[in-house]
Design a protein around this motif. Structure first.
Motif, PDB file in Angstrom:
ATOM      1  N   LEU A 119       0.817  -1.210   0.000  1.00  0.00           N
ATOM      2  CA  LEU A 119       0.000   0.000   0.000  1.00  0.00           C
ATOM      3  C   LEU A 119       0.855   1.266   0.000  1.00  0.00           C
ATOM      4  N   THR A 120       2.163   1.120   0.180  1.00  0.00           N
ATOM      5  CA  THR A 120       3.036   2.288   0.333  1.00  0.00           C
ATOM      6  C   THR A 120       3.837   2.602  -0.920  1.00  0.00           C
ATOM      7  N   VAL A 121       4.122   1.607  -1.744  1.00  0.00           N
ATOM      8  CA  VAL A 121       4.938   1.794  -2.943  1.00  0.00           C
ATOM      9  C   VAL A 121       4.340   1.005  -4.103  1.00  0.00           C
ATOM     10  N   ASP A 122       4.724   1.364  -5.324  1.00  0.00           N
ATOM     11  CA  ASP A 122       4.254   0.685  -6.531  1.00  0.00           C
ATOM     12  C   ASP A 122       5.194  -0.476  -6.837  1.00  0.00           C
ATOM     13  N   GLU A 123       4.777  -1.672  -6.478  1.00  0.00           N
ATOM     14  CA  GLU A 123       5.645  -2.843  -6.600  1.00  0.00           C
ATOM     15  C   GLU A 123       6.038  -3.113  -8.050  1.00  0.00           C
ATOM     16  N   GLU A 124       5.086  -3.039  -8.970  1.00  0.00           N
ATOM     17  CA  GLU A 124       5.381  -3.350 -10.365  1.00  0.00           C
ATOM     18  C   GLU A 124       6.345  -2.341 -10.974  1.00  0.00           C
ATOM     19  N   CYS A 125       6.191  -1.072 -10.611  1.00  0.00           N
ATOM     20  CA  CYS A 125       7.102  -0.041 -11.102  1.00  0.00           C
ATOM     21  C   CYS A 125       8.519  -0.299 -10.601  1.00  0.00           C
ATOM     22  N   ILE A 126       8.631  -0.650  -9.328  1.00  0.00           N
ATOM     23  CA  ILE A 126       9.952  -0.896  -8.741  1.00  0.00           C
ATOM     24  C   ILE A 126      10.591  -2.135  -9.374  1.00  0.00           C
ATOM     25  N   LYS A 127       9.816  -3.179  -9.602  1.00  0.00           N
ATOM     26  CA  LYS A 127      10.351  -4.375 -10.259  1.00  0.00           C
ATOM     27  C   LYS A 127      10.868  -4.044 -11.657  1.00  0.00           C
ATOM     28  N   SER A 128      10.080  -3.262 -12.391  1.00  0.00           N
ATOM     29  CA  SER A 128      10.459  -2.904 -13.760  1.00  0.00           C
ATOM     30  C   SER A 128      11.754  -2.107 -13.787  1.00  0.00           C
ATOM     31  N   ARG A 129      11.852  -1.098 -12.916  1.00  0.00           N
ATOM     32  CA  ARG A 129      13.067  -0.277 -12.861  1.00  0.00           C
ATOM     33  C   ARG A 129      14.259  -1.101 -12.403  1.00  0.00           C
ATOM     34  N   SER A 130      14.039  -1.999 -11.449  1.00  0.00           N
ATOM     35  CA  SER A 130      15.131  -2.812 -10.911  1.00  0.00           C
ATOM     36  C   SER A 130      15.700  -3.743 -11.963  1.00  0.00           C
ATOM     37  N   LYS A 131      14.830  -4.300 -12.816  1.00  0.00           N
ATOM     38  CA  LYS A 131      15.311  -5.174 -13.884  1.00  0.00           C
ATOM     39  C   LYS A 131      16.245  -4.429 -14.835  1.00  0.00           C
ATOM     40  N   ILE A 132      15.855  -3.198 -15.184  1.00  0.00           N
ATOM     41  CA  ILE A 132      16.684  -2.391 -16.083  1.00  0.00           C
ATOM     42  C   ILE A 132      18.027  -2.063 -15.446  1.00  0.00           C
ATOM     43  N   LEU A 133      17.978  -1.626 -14.180  1.00  0.00           N
ATOM     44  CA  LEU A 133      19.216  -1.268 -13.481  1.00  0.00           C
ATOM     45  C   LEU A 133      20.111  -2.482 -13.273  1.00  0.00           C
ATOM     46  N   TYR A 134      19.499  -3.630 -12.982  1.00  0.00           N
ATOM     47  CA  TYR A 134      20.281  -4.839 -12.750  1.00  0.00           C
ATOM     48  C   TYR A 134      21.025  -5.250 -14.018  1.00  0.00           C
ATOM     49  N   ARG A 135      20.345  -5.155 -15.165  1.00  0.00           N
ATOM     50  CA  ARG A 135      21.013  -5.491 -16.429  1.00  0.00           C
ATOM     51  C   ARG A 135      22.188  -4.558 -16.696  1.00  0.00           C
ATOM     52  N   PHE A 137      29.647  -4.996 -15.033  1.00  0.00           N
ATOM     53  CA  PHE A 137      30.513  -5.976 -14.382  1.00  0.00           C
ATOM     54  C   PHE A 137      31.199  -6.862 -15.418  1.00  0.00           C
ATOM     55  N   SER A 138      30.465  -7.242 -16.452  1.00  0.00           N
ATOM     56  CA  SER A 138      31.044  -8.084 -17.509  1.00  0.00           C
ATOM     57  C   SER A 138      32.156  -7.354 -18.237  1.00  0.00           C
ATOM     58  N   GLU A 139      31.970  -6.040 -18.468  1.00  0.00           N
ATOM     59  CA  GLU A 139      32.997  -5.239 -19.131  1.00  0.00           C
ATOM     60  C   GLU A 139      34.255  -5.173 -18.288  1.00  0.00           C
ATOM     61  N   ILE A 140      34.087  -4.976 -16.979  1.00  0.00           N
ATOM     62  CA  ILE A 140      35.248  -4.905 -16.075  1.00  0.00           C
ATOM     63  C   ILE A 140      35.955  -6.248 -16.009  1.00  0.00           C
TER      64      ILE A 140
END
Length: 340
Positions: free
Chosen positions: A312-328, A334-337
């Motif tokens: 009820l406090t945050v938008d779970e789907e929005c956070i999941k979507s953004r996290s997937k992009i940032l994680y990639r 990391f792969s480049e390094i």
């Protein structure tokens, strides 16, 4: 969000590089917790730390003090001082941080006795094991919260009992390090709670599962070899997870039990799922059969944070979507390094 979804209402963080962002996220989600700054004023043996993690001793003290003061008035999220680990902290920083803890009337979160390398290091450099070394410095007392505390001999354990320190037993990780003396610690009055070691350890923050691991770990260590059963049963371990966790957080006056005058931190779990439907002992079902997936509703400070598994406090789907992009992006970086 992972902690809330599996029924954890309060956390103690050993220290990250961006504690204010951690605090902001905790505030947005609605969880209770204590943040800290990853604090290192020297590199460890082998020079493996990123340079961005190492600050001067003065900067470590200044930034830790500022962090504690910035979050001192927040009703749910506060900050402790931090010493990452003996290997990456100077003696000057250790002693100065303890004086600062007394000045600010707060606690120091550190890791202790979590590996053979650490014990070898203090014996080689100070001719003492880690707890005895901190005791000799005069800083092994109620100001210290000690993560893991897995490799304790009899003298170490006695120092824990005498010194009013607190500790966390991270059962996902600690049994890979050594047998853990949790049973002797709790019977000896040590404020030792349970921890997940973060989602980096097994990919979740389910404290119910941690409690189950701890029951089995202590049975294997103290019971099974002697045909003695379980030294700590599931019901008692759940009580330790809640009550001792509150004590370790120095919040037993606010949380850890449902009483008039305390904060309303409440977790509601389902009792009609097929895997615990036929148990008519609620406490047995809660302590030995329930896991994080059975948590339905979480209330912190009287506020409903998650209801019927919907935040009820945050938008779970929005956070999941953004996290997937940032994680990639992080994985690609990391792969480049790694390829250099």
């Amino acid at each position: 969000m992972s902690m809330i979804s599996s029924g954890t209402t309060c956390f103690l963080e050993a220290g990250g590089p961006h504690p204010d962002e951690m605090g902001r996220a905790a505030n947005d989600v609605g969880i209770r917790g204590i943040i800290a700054l990853n604090t290192c004023d020297k590199d460890g043996p082998g020079g493996l730390l990123p340079k961005s993690h190492i600050r001067s001793t003065k900067a470590c003290l200044t930034e830790n003090e500022a962090l504690v003061l910035r979050w001192s008035d927040h009703p749910r999220v506060n900050a402790w001082l931090s010493l990452r680990q003996i290997l990456v902290n100077s003696e000057d920083l250790r002693v100065s941080m303890w004086h600062l803890a007394n000045q600010l009337n707060t606690t120091i979160h550190t890791h202790l006795s979590e590996g053979t390398y650490e014990i070898d290091y203090t014996i080689d450099n100070y001719n003492l094991r880690p707890p005895a070394y901190l005791k000799k410095l005069g800083i092994f007392d109620h100001r210290m919260h000690l993560g893991h505390s897995a490799m304790l001999n009899d003298h170490d354990l006695q120092l824990y009992m005498e010194s009013n320190v607190s500790a966390s037993h991270c059962a996902y990780q600690d049994y890979f390090i050594s047998p853990h003396r949790f049973y002797e610690m709790v019977t000896g009055g040590v404020m030792v709670g349970l921890g997940t070691g973060s989602s980096a350890s097994r990919g979740n923050s389910d404290l119910f599962q941690v409690a189950h691991y701890a029951v089995l770990g202590q049975a294997i260590e103290y019971g099974t070899p002697f045909l003695a059963g379980m030294p700590i049963d599931y019901k008692d371990m759940l009580k330790f997870a809640i009550g001792n966790g509150a004590r370790a957080a120095r919040l037993e006056h606010k949380i850890g039990s449902l009483e008039v005058g305390k904060c309303a931190d409440i977790v509601l779990c389902e009792s009609d799922s097929i895997d615990n439907f036929f148990c008519d002992d609620e406490l047995h079902a809660l302590s030995s059969m329930t896991t994080g997936r059975n948590v339905k509703t979480v209330i912190v400070d009287g506020n409903i944070i998650m209801e019927n598994r919907k935040f009820l406090t945050v938008d779970e789907e929005c956070i999941k979507s953004r996290s997937k992009i940032l994680y990639r992006k992080l994985q690609n970086k990391f792969s480049e390094i790694s390829s250099i």
